[in-house]
Scaffold this active site. Structure first.
Site, PDB file in Angstrom:
ATOM      1  N   GLY A  14       0.807  -1.211   0.000  1.00 60.97           N
ATOM      2  CA  GLY A  14       0.000   0.000   0.000  1.00 60.97           C
ATOM      3  C   GLY A  14       0.836   1.255   0.000  1.00 60.97           C
ATOM      4  CG  ASP A  63       2.633 -10.403   6.529  1.00 62.11           C
ATOM      5  OD1 ASP A  63       3.030 -10.561   7.699  1.00 62.11           O
ATOM      6  OD2 ASP A  63       1.509  -9.952   6.246  1.00 62.11           O
ATOM      7  N   GLY A  71       0.722 -12.808   8.801  1.00 64.40           N
ATOM      8  CA  GLY A  71       0.530 -13.337   7.452  1.00 64.40           C
ATOM      9  C   GLY A  71      -0.891 -13.118   6.985  1.00 64.40           C
TER      10      GLY A  71
END
Length: 554
Positions: free
Chosen positions: A297, A326, A370
């Site tokens: 993002g 992640d 995750g």
């Protein structure tokens, strides 16, 4: 297990691109509309990528065409060519680099004698230095982990740019094949005078081990180039518009020991002002280098800022450093913070194992990070050797029924007396009640799968009259706030240095990373189209299943 033998799609869809303006994955409306903020932009990234994957058949490769391979390579070249300020400012002047490992410190504060040259130093890289995106030649689509371009698994070289300023930028386009730019030294030419640079660093999203390490190396490398004006933007993109937040002056003295602590010296936040407001603020402050540390993002926002700067024909370099614990950034071997997360997760898993092993019919449940990718859960399970069940977002499962997780837990208690479960936070979301709630970055707020499994496990064993002692551990924030380990510390150091080299070389709209063990530059749009995920047909997931001994839960 059906998910382990899924067939590849027989056709390849290529995303159409047009010159460098095609690097923008974000809607042009969102860039032109002053009321469009970064939150809405970030939400559009996933939908935009989904649409681009299903373009018209005109963009589909015709494998009966004897020249399809050459056409694919040309399309790849166009996608992975990295933007440069000379694309927009054609008369941009370059200067001899002020960076050389023979001196390690700037020659003088004002460069009164001009910029130095060092023709004999062989620390620079060449324009033709490249790194392969894929290194395995699969012989068949049925091979474990096979990533084939066509049904015959034809070998197509896909090269990436070596990450560092190049010796001759004007010859770059003619030399691209399917490569990525490799990064390990400074280039001979720079496109910014150090004494005229005002560099800014911003950290966005959530915390991640290694943020301070990257900040430190960016500042140190900038100073070696001779930059005197270095500032930190507090609390993410918000710091560009919030009048109560003032930029933080940075120097080697300020950042010398910040890598010894977790968190971010600059603070983090999600969301922020409009792209127009951010670029307006950068112009007002005189910022001409922006280093953005964040995930998918945040990188979408950085790309929007880059495109807005190009639209205004501003001589500004915007460079990203991918930050996601992640490890879900496309094309990259790993991102900083991941190794630390796997290492720290061992503590939680070991504690869960001790609790389960010490109790009468004990079950330990550990939830790890995750959202979309199960890399941490998979790697932590492999590393610990104490996990009996590993659940990740990429592989569906049932809790109830004869083939469900709970039935297998009952079997484990009957046969070995205890069990340990590791679950990624994004796993099993189809089992939870869905909401439309999102965070400030536009991410869907996930249900707590760990607490759900804990509750369902207790309920199951109570109803069956089979006693079980269930313990649940969620170490998420303890891991995120920790200090980077040695492996991540090295990665952060190199990424920070290479981000500065790329900016001085005149690149913008790029991010730095590691691909097939080499450091490379990527155009931002190529790494944010979708998250990198665990392939259920990969060798590594097979190894995890072998380690846990778990069956299919479908």
């Amino acid at each position: 297990m059906e998910v382990l033998s899924r067939p590849i799609k027989p056709t390849l869809v290529l995303r159409p691109r047009t010159s460098h303006s095609g690097h923008a994955l974000l809607s042009l409306r969102s860039l032109k509309n002053p009321k469009s903020n970064l939150t809405r932009i970030l939400r559009n990234v996933e939908a935009k990528a989904h649409i681009e994957k299903h373009v018209s058949t005109a963009a589909t490769v015709d494998y009966s065409d004897p020249e399809w391979k050459e056409k694919y390579q040309k399309e790849f070249e166009a996608r992975f060519s990295i933007p440069h300020i000379t694309d927009v400012i054609h008369d941009a002047v370059s200067y001899p680099s002020t960076f050389c490992l023979k001196m390690r410190t700037p020659l003088s504060p004002d460069f009164a004698d001009g910029y130095p040259t060092d023709e004999e130093w062989h620390g620079y890289i060449n324009n033709n230095d490249r790194v392969l995106l894929k290194v395995i030649h699969y012989s068949s689509p049925t091979s474990a982990g096979a990533q084939c371009i066509d049904p015959a698994c034809t070998w197509v070289e896909q090269w990436e740019f070596s990450c560092i300023p190049q010796q001759n930028l004007h010859d770059m386009e003619a030399n691209i094949e399917l490569y990525g730019s490799s990064c390990w030294a400074s280039g001979k030419e720079i496109y910014f005078k150090p004494e005229e640079v005002k560099a800014a660093i911003v950290t966005c999203g959530g915390l991640c081990p290694g943020l301070n390490d990257v900040i430190r190396q960016i500042v140190i490398t900038l100073e070696i180039y001779g930059v005197k004006q270095i500032v930190g933007i507090p609390f993410g993109y918000r710091g560009f518009s919030d009048s109560s937040l003032t930029e933080m002056p940075l120097s080697r003295t300020v950042v010398q020991n910040i890598h010894l602590s977790g968190g971010s010296l600059l603070g983090v936040s999600r969301g922020g002002p409009t792209v127009t407001e951010i670029v307006d603020s950068m112009e007002e402050r005189g910022i001409n280098m922006l280093f953005v540390l964040g995930g998918n993002g945040t990188h979408a926002g950085a790309n929007a800022i880059h495109e807005e700067c190009r639209k205004r024909r501003l001589r500004i370099a915007v460079v990203g450093v991918p930050k996601t614990i992640d490890n879900d950034i496309l094309h990259m071997d790993k991102t900083f913070g991941f190794d630390t997360a796997v290492e720290e997760a061992q503590r939680a898993i070991y504690s869960a194992y001790i609790e389960a092993h010490s109790a009468y019919r004990g079950i330990g449940i550990v939830k790890l990070m995750g959202r979309s990718s199960g890399f941490i859960a998979m790697q932590a399970s492999l590393a610990s050797g104490q996990i009996d069940i590993c659940l990740i977002p990429e592989v569906p499962f049932n809790l109830h029924g004869p083939q469900g997780v709970l039935s297998h837990l009952k079997y484990l208690l009957e046969t070995k007396g205890s069990a340990v479960v590791c679950v990624a936070e994004g796993a099993g979301q189809d089992l939870l009640q869905k909401t439309n709630a999102t965070d400030a970055s536009g991410n869907i707020i996930l249900g707590d799968i760990g607490a759900h499994i804990q509750q369902e496990t207790k309920k199951f064993f109570k109803e069956t009259g089979f006693p079980a002692d269930v313990k649940y551990i969620d170490p998420t924030y303890m891991i995120r706030a920790g200090r980077a380990n040695a492996s991540d510390g090295i990665l952060c150091t190199v990424l920070g240095q290479n981000a500065v080299h790329g900016a001085f070389a005149g690149y913008s709209g790029i991010t730095v990373g590691i691909c097939n063990t080499h450091y490379v530059y990527f155009p931002i749009p190529e790494v944010i189209t979708e998250p990198k995920v665990v392939d259920p047909n990969s060798r590594m997931w097979h190894r995890c299943l072998t380690s846990t001994g778990q069956p299919d839960f479908i």
